[in-house]
Scaffold this active site. Structure first.
Site, PDB file in Angstrom:
ATOM      1  N   CYS A 109       0.832  -1.205   0.000  1.00 51.58           N
ATOM      2  CA  CYS A 109       0.000   0.000   0.000  1.00 51.58           C
ATOM      3  C   CYS A 109       0.871   1.262   0.000  1.00 51.58           C
ATOM      4  O   CYS A 109       1.538   1.551  -0.979  1.00 51.58           O
ATOM      5  CB  CYS A 109      -0.988  -0.052   1.169  1.00 51.58           C
ATOM      6  N   HIS A 212      -3.686  -5.332   0.759  1.00 52.04           N
ATOM      7  CA  HIS A 212      -3.138  -5.683   2.071  1.00 52.04           C
ATOM      8  C   HIS A 212      -3.154  -7.199   2.296  1.00 52.04           C
ATOM      9  O   HIS A 212      -4.048  -7.726   2.956  1.00 52.04           O
ATOM     10  CB  HIS A 212      -3.926  -4.977   3.181  1.00 52.04           C
ATOM     11  N   GLU A 214      -1.443  -8.884   4.278  1.00 53.73           N
ATOM     12  CA  GLU A 214      -1.315  -9.234   5.706  1.00 53.73           C
ATOM     13  C   GLU A 214      -2.675  -9.364   6.373  1.00 53.73           C
ATOM     14  O   GLU A 214      -2.844 -10.143   7.318  1.00 53.73           O
ATOM     15  CB  GLU A 214      -0.436  -8.205   6.435  1.00 53.73           C
TER      16      GLU A 214
END
Length: 249
Positions: A109, A212, A214
């Site tokens: 990002c 994202h 994660e």
């Protein structure tokens, strides 16, 4: 083999954002069997440099701040958000270290935008598109991305598998012109927004994604594969360093 990944604090003056955003990054790295090394944003440069001596890879996380448009030669528009000078300074130290030593980089990002600008690329300061690229952290499948054939990201798919994946998203800016030696490796097919870039170098793992992974590590095989490929590159870098050290002695 002990592997350590440097990750800067996401923001220098927003502890609440750090408390929300850091745990998924750390959990994903721990799940891959590596040790995160948190880089404070208020340390002296020499202290950061010492911390970097003990890490084999760099993860640049997201942020609630924007990249300063002056860094890519544009005037700020009203929709462009505040910048974070502390985060910028640390990111630049980490990027310089990684490119000097060919340490693997995963940029996510804001981190991908910073990577792009550091390599002389530019950004869209505020996306105007029918695709909602910032629906928030709770929507795991925000929109699809199409992955470029022959890219590092494409190698994470099985043979014959369609090179598309649903991703979450949380950005109002995006890469406009890719930086030096960066290839576009994924786009949003509905509006053409660049969603991922990677360095045009088979010997240096550098991947930046706008979404994202994660946050979707436990939900998405593609997200897990991104982290796994990064850690494999980091482990290979460390192994080469050890072998070169033995040869030199």
């Amino acid at each position: 083999m002990s592997v350590h990944i440097a990750i800067p604090e996401p923001a220098s003056s927003d502890p609440a954002y750090n408390a929300r955003s850091l745990p998924p990054y750390l959990a994903a790295l721990h799940s891959c069997g590596v040790t995160p090394v948190l880089i404070p944003l208020h340390e002296r440069q020499d202290r950061v440099a010492r911390l970097l001596l003990g890490v084999q890879g760099i993860l640049l996380p997201g942020s609630g701040y924007d990249v300063d448009p002056q860094r890519y030669g544009e005037d700020r528009i009203p929709e462009c958000g505040e910048t974070d000078a502390g985060r910028t300074a640390v990111d630049e130290l980490l990027l310089q270290d990684a490119f000097n030593l060919h340490k693997p980089i995963l940029a996510i990002c804001h981190g991908a935008q910073t990577l792009n600008v550091w390599l002389n690329g530019s950004l869209v300061q505020d996306l105007q598109t029918p695709v909602n690229h910032s629906p928030g952290r709770t929507l795991l499948d925000a929109h699809p991305v199409h992955v470029s054939t022959g890219s590092r990201l494409a190698s994470l798919f099985h043979d014959g598998e369609r090179l598309e994946s649903q991703v979450n998203s949380s950005h109002h800016q995006a890469i406009k012109v890719p930086g030096d030696n960066l290839l576009i490796s994924a786009v949003s097919p509905e509006d053409g927004v660049i969603e991922a870039v990677e360095l045009d170098s088979p010997a240096h793992f550098v991947v930046g994604v706008q979404w994202h992974p994660e946050r979707t590590y436990t939900h998405s095989a593609f997200s897990r594969a991104i982290f796994s490929a990064f850690i494999q590159a980091v482990s290979a870098w460390e192994q080469r360093r050890i072998e070169e050290s033995v040869t030199a002695s």
